[in-house]
Write an enzyme that holds these catalytic residues in place. Sequence first.
Site: not given
Ligand code: COI
Length: 353
Positions: A194
């Site tokens: 991520k």
């Molecule tokens: C999430 O689903 O928390 C994500 O990080 C996706 C997006 C908002 C970057």
Amino acid sequence: MQLTITKSELLKPKPDNSKLGFGTIFTDHMFNMDYNPDNGWYNPRIEPYTPILMDPATTVLHYGQAVFEGLKAYKTDSGAVRLFRPKDNFKRLNRSCRMLCIPEFDENFVFDAMKQLIVLEKDWIPGAPETSLYIRPTVIATDNFLGVCASHTYRFFIILSPVGAYYAEGFNPVKIWVTKNHVRAVRGGIGEAKAAGNYAASLYAGEEAHKNGYTQVLWLDGVHQKYIEEVGSMNIFFVIDDELVTPMLNGSILPGITRDSVIIMAKKWDIKVSERLISIDDLIDAHDSEKLQEVFGSGTAAVISPVGEMKYGDRVINIGGGKVGPVAKRLYQAITDIQYGRAEDTMGWIEEV
Ligand code: COI
């Protein structure tokens, strides 16, 4: 390490919980912690939410050495506060750190500090239906140096944001653009981390999708541009001939925690689940032979997000007559019931704050 807490003297007004969007409002406090080679991770602190002052030469600004997570705190009807599989987020964050040469942190310590931050900010957790407090742990490289190498110093921070639905459509089906021109990640790269850069890589195609009236991009693999990977803000699932199909984790797809929860729940319900390669051509064939029953995404921000239309080149694929399918509906209900305490957590997924 000792966590210090400094409370803000000036508290911001709370937003109207019935009008929350995603990621625009931030609470009064944040967690900060620094790293240098002499001290390791040091000076963990909860303090008033403030901008981060940076030298223009700071590594993260030039080379994007940054990783993050997204999780949510949910308020139940009785006022309890619940987290959904939070330790998995910190495990994944450390994994992302390793992939970007960022020193790992003590997951239990940070988890505990985050809980203290949430307790301090509990009045910010919205109570309106399907709202929550979005939690964004982030690690950035902070050396002031223009050479391309891993930074020696870092900042770990956690900010909190009361949110509603991620997509303007809410739980109504979204439209997805399958890009032929761009790729998000390749195996051997950092697609399964991520990492901030993965999201930077998604922006151009995202703009293309928006210009054509589509909400998000569905990415195909970076080598053949044939196999379906993910949407970028969520993993993707298909119901084909009563089987739940999702691309297998191959090194360039984010291993979503909601994705994993969907797979576990579906198996528990005796739905046949297959994690495998699925090409865009297979998907179009499934649609043309009327075997494609449902398409939906899964993610922390998106929860379960039905897909009503996909476009690939000249082909427009309509799914389920624009209606939410039964599998997506059932999963959304089951997962949010656990998150909001409307159903018993038989899986051990909930941590109370
Ligand atoms: C999430 O689903 O928390 C994500 O990080 C996706 C997006 C908002 C970057």
